[in-house]
Design a protein around this motif. Structure first.
Motif, PDB file in Angstrom:
ATOM      1  N   ARG A 286       0.818  -1.215   0.000  1.00 20.00           N
ATOM      2  CA  ARG A 286       0.000   0.000   0.000  1.00 20.00           C
ATOM      3  C   ARG A 286       0.852   1.265   0.000  1.00 20.00           C
ATOM      4  O   ARG A 286       1.777   1.417   0.801  1.00 20.00           O
ATOM      5  CB  ARG A 286      -0.948  -0.009   1.190  1.00 20.00           C
ATOM      6  N   PRO A 288       0.319   5.777  -1.007  1.00 21.49           N
ATOM      7  CA  PRO A 288      -0.664   6.825  -1.335  1.00 21.49           C
ATOM      8  C   PRO A 288      -0.964   6.912  -2.829  1.00 21.49           C
ATOM      9  O   PRO A 288      -2.090   7.231  -3.220  1.00 21.49           O
ATOM     10  CB  PRO A 288       0.010   8.108  -0.819  1.00 21.49           C
ATOM     11  N   ASP A 291      -3.706   4.423  -3.733  1.00 19.50           N
ATOM     12  CA  ASP A 291      -4.974   4.484  -3.000  1.00 19.50           C
ATOM     13  C   ASP A 291      -6.121   4.969  -3.878  1.00 19.50           C
ATOM     14  O   ASP A 291      -7.223   4.411  -3.840  1.00 19.50           O
ATOM     15  CB  ASP A 291      -4.830   5.402  -1.782  1.00 19.50           C
ATOM     16  N   ILE A 295      -9.548   2.958  -4.634  1.00 19.16           N
ATOM     17  CA  ILE A 295     -10.846   3.429  -4.140  1.00 19.16           C
ATOM     18  C   ILE A 295     -11.834   3.593  -5.290  1.00 19.16           C
ATOM     19  O   ILE A 295     -13.017   3.275  -5.156  1.00 19.16           O
ATOM     20  CB  ILE A 295     -10.670   4.751  -3.364  1.00 19.16           C
ATOM     21  N   VAL A 355      -8.289  -0.754   8.231  1.00 16.78           N
ATOM     22  CA  VAL A 355      -8.715   0.618   7.946  1.00 16.78           C
ATOM     23  C   VAL A 355      -9.415   1.202   9.169  1.00 16.78           C
ATOM     24  O   VAL A 355      -9.854   0.477  10.062  1.00 16.78           O
ATOM     25  CB  VAL A 355      -9.657   0.670   6.723  1.00 16.78           C
ATOM     26  N   SER A 409      -8.965  -4.516  -5.310  1.00 15.69           N
ATOM     27  CA  SER A 409      -9.093  -3.320  -4.476  1.00 15.69           C
ATOM     28  C   SER A 409      -9.564  -3.665  -3.072  1.00 15.69           C
ATOM     29  O   SER A 409      -9.171  -3.011  -2.099  1.00 15.69           O
ATOM     30  CB  SER A 409     -10.070  -2.332  -5.130  1.00 15.69           C
ATOM     31  N   TYR A 412      -6.446  -4.908  -1.396  1.00 10.90           N
ATOM     32  CA  TYR A 412      -5.487  -3.828  -1.228  1.00 10.90           C
ATOM     33  C   TYR A 412      -5.909  -2.882  -0.109  1.00 10.90           C
ATOM     34  O   TYR A 412      -5.085  -2.455   0.708  1.00 10.90           O
ATOM     35  CB  TYR A 412      -5.341  -3.062  -2.540  1.00 10.90           C
ATOM     36  N   LEU A 413      -7.205  -2.557  -0.048  1.00  8.89           N
ATOM     37  CA  LEU A 413      -7.695  -1.628   0.978  1.00  8.89           C
ATOM     38  C   LEU A 413      -7.816  -2.283   2.347  1.00  8.89           C
ATOM     39  O   LEU A 413      -8.061  -1.595   3.343  1.00  8.89           O
ATOM     40  CB  LEU A 413      -9.047  -1.048   0.556  1.00  8.89           C
ATOM     41  N   TYR A 479     -11.459   4.435   4.157  1.00  3.43           N
ATOM     42  CA  TYR A 479     -10.394   3.512   3.757  1.00  3.43           C
ATOM     43  C   TYR A 479      -9.006   3.992   4.139  1.00  3.43           C
ATOM     44  O   TYR A 479      -8.018   3.483   3.627  1.00  3.43           O
ATOM     45  CB  TYR A 479     -10.472   3.268   2.252  1.00  3.43           C
ATOM     46  N   THR A 480      -8.916   4.981   5.020  1.00  6.23           N
ATOM     47  CA  THR A 480      -7.615   5.404   5.536  1.00  6.23           C
ATOM     48  C   THR A 480      -7.002   4.299   6.387  1.00  6.23           C
ATOM     49  O   THR A 480      -7.698   3.718   7.230  1.00  6.23           O
ATOM     50  CB  THR A 480      -7.768   6.680   6.382  1.00  6.23           C
ATOM     51  N   PRO A 481      -5.730   3.949   6.170  1.00  2.46           N
ATOM     52  CA  PRO A 481      -5.123   2.876   6.961  1.00  2.46           C
ATOM     53  C   PRO A 481      -5.192   3.167   8.455  1.00  2.46           C
ATOM     54  O   PRO A 481      -5.068   4.324   8.897  1.00  2.46           O
ATOM     55  CB  PRO A 481      -3.668   2.854   6.463  1.00  2.46           C
TER      56      PRO A 481
END
Length: 483
Positions: A286, A288, A291, A295, A355, A409, A412-413, A479-481
């Motif tokens: 992951r 930025p 991302d 998304i 997340v 996705s 990944y998310l 979906y922010t880590p």
């Protein structure tokens, strides 16, 4: 010489970034222009310019907009030239030096009609010729513009995204996670093996396959089974006598595998190491930079987007009188929704905690994967039904590709386990197989795309874009880590 010219132009654009917008528009314009698109290395130029645009910080949507407008303008200019010189194309320079392209373009346009404007946008030799031929053969302006704009919406991301992502990666100096190339290579090899096995199995269940013919003889021995065989046999002249054996086996096989996979996932720890390994691998990957595309892909698999596609498809089919097809698509959408909700509630597997604000529902199976699988495989089945048996596999491969970014996705998310994705895929395939098998007894006439179909596709793309724009702030937050 071409490579030197390309290198010099790239260096000049690097030193003059203000001209990049014009360069994107002009290159896309020339790439779409009659004959010039064959001579000028437009693909290489677009890749290089898109990479430069990313490196200097141009927004992706701006790059897509300029390239898309250039492509629309190039095709419109070619169309106008064709309308101006109708009947005299082979007598006008430089078209007179390529009469074989004109003949090839005419054959292609007469075979595919208006949709050749969309197909031709992505097909090499005839790409810059089709708009010219459409104009020469007096295709209506409004109809051409609808096809032209629709094709540009798909063309711009295909030609711009690869270079843009490479440029962004170079600018951010991303380092891949450990064993990135090894894991990617093994994954691609497994995917290729699955495809080979699937298509070999599909061929064995085709109308002329040994398994099909043997089962047909066995079913004919008893009145009840023979009546069942005849009830679900296709009566359309082009497919007369074709029993949906492949669809039934897809449904039964996928259900059986889903039951086994679900028990292994919920009642044993056998798959847990694979889930943890995949979760850690995607967590290491992951960045930025990735991302935003992830998304976008995951929002394209949200329920409102998928339901919009189903509703528009039903409306088009009802308007054209294909009531049975519309009912089956609606039933497939409702069935997928109910089964996903029921399985999530009954199995109750907890989602990963990667997340800040994960979805509140259970993890198994992945609803995004299930819904997208049903959407793309049902679409592929309807399109492939109008193709020759030997060409159907190409349709299934091409139209199943959108499933890959949506499923990846979710991994990944960090909102699904690997086992959830497999479960969603199997559930979606089971629903598609059962839907196609049931529809076979109502399959009477071909369902070919028309202008209404393409207008519905444009409406769906417009709705999807608006939905992504509307949900973007919340999606960024959700979906922010977590760490």
């Amino acid at each position: 010489m071409n490579s030197v010219w390309l290198t010099d132009l790239t260096a000049w654009l690097s030193a003059n970034p203000g001209w990049l917008s014009l360069a994107l528009f002009s290159t896309a314009f020339v790439e779409s222009l009659a004959v010039a698109g064959i001579i000028v290395p437009g693909v290489a130029l677009l890749f290089a310019i898109a990479a430069l645009a990313a490196q200097i910080g141009m927004p992706l949507m701006t790059a897509l907009m300029w390239a898309g407008m250039g492509a629309v303008a190039g095709d419109a200019t070619s169309f106008a030239i064709g309308r101006l010189f109708q009947g005299r194309l082979t007598n006008v320079w430089p078209l007179s030096r390529h009469p074989e392209l004109i003949r090839k373009g005419e054959r292609f346009f007469r075979s595919h009609g208006g949709k050749s404007v969309i197909i031709g946008r992505f097909v090499g030799p005839v790409r810059p010729i089709i708009p010219l031929i459409a104009g020469a053969l007096l295709m209506p302006w409004r109809r051409f513009l609808a096809f032209n704009i629709a094709s540009a919406l798909g063309w711009a991301p295909v030609y711009i995204l690869p270079g843009f992502l490479v440029g962004s990666a170079l600018a951010s100096e991303i380092q891949p996670p450990p064993h990135f190339y090894l894991v990617t290579g093994i994954s691609l090899a497994i995917l290729a093996t699955i495809y080979v096995i699937l298509f070999r199995f599909q061929l064995g269940l085709a109308e002329d396959g040994r398994c099909y013919l043997w089962l047909q003889r066995q079913m004919a021995q008893y009145e009840t089974t023979h009546r069942f065989w005849r009830l679900y046999t296709n009566e359309r002249p082009a497919h007369e006598g074709e029993f949906p054996l492949a669809s039934l086996m897809l449904a039964f096989g996928s259900i059986a595998l889903l039951v086994v996979w679900g028990q292994l996932t919920a009642m044993t720890d056998l798959i847990t190491p694979f889930d943890q390994l995949a979760l850690q691998w995607f967590s290491d990957l992951r960045r930025p930079l990735f991302d935003a595309p992830a998304i976008v892909a995951t929002l394209m698999g949200d329920s409102p987007v998928l339901f919009a596609a189903a509703v528009l498809a039903c409306l088009v089919l009802v308007f054209r009188g294909h009531y049975a097809a519309a009912v089956h698509i609606l039933l497939a959408a409702v069935t997928a929704t109910v089964l996903v909700w029921g399985l999530k509630s009954a199995i109750g597997i907890v989602r990963p905690d990667q997340v800040i604000n994960p979805p509140f529902s259970g993890s198994f199976p992945s609803g995004h994967t299930t819904g997208t699988t049903v959407l793309v495989t049902l679409l592929a089945s309807f399109v492939a039904a109008e193709a020759r048996n030997r060409k159907r596999w190409q349709t299934y491969i091409m139209l199943s590709l959108p499933l890959i970014p949506v499923a990846l996705s979710r991994l990944y998310l960090g909102v699904h386990w690997f086992s959830d994705i497999v479960g969603g895929l199997l559930l979606g395939l089971a629903i598609t197989g059962a839907t196609r098998a049931s529809f076979s007894r109502f399959d009477r006439v071909p369902i070919a795309p028309d202008i209404l179909t393409f207008l519905a596709a444009i409406a769906w793309l417009t709705f999807s874009g608006y939905y992504i724009w509307l949900m973007w702030p919340d999606a960024i937050q959700h979906y922010t880590p977590a760490s």
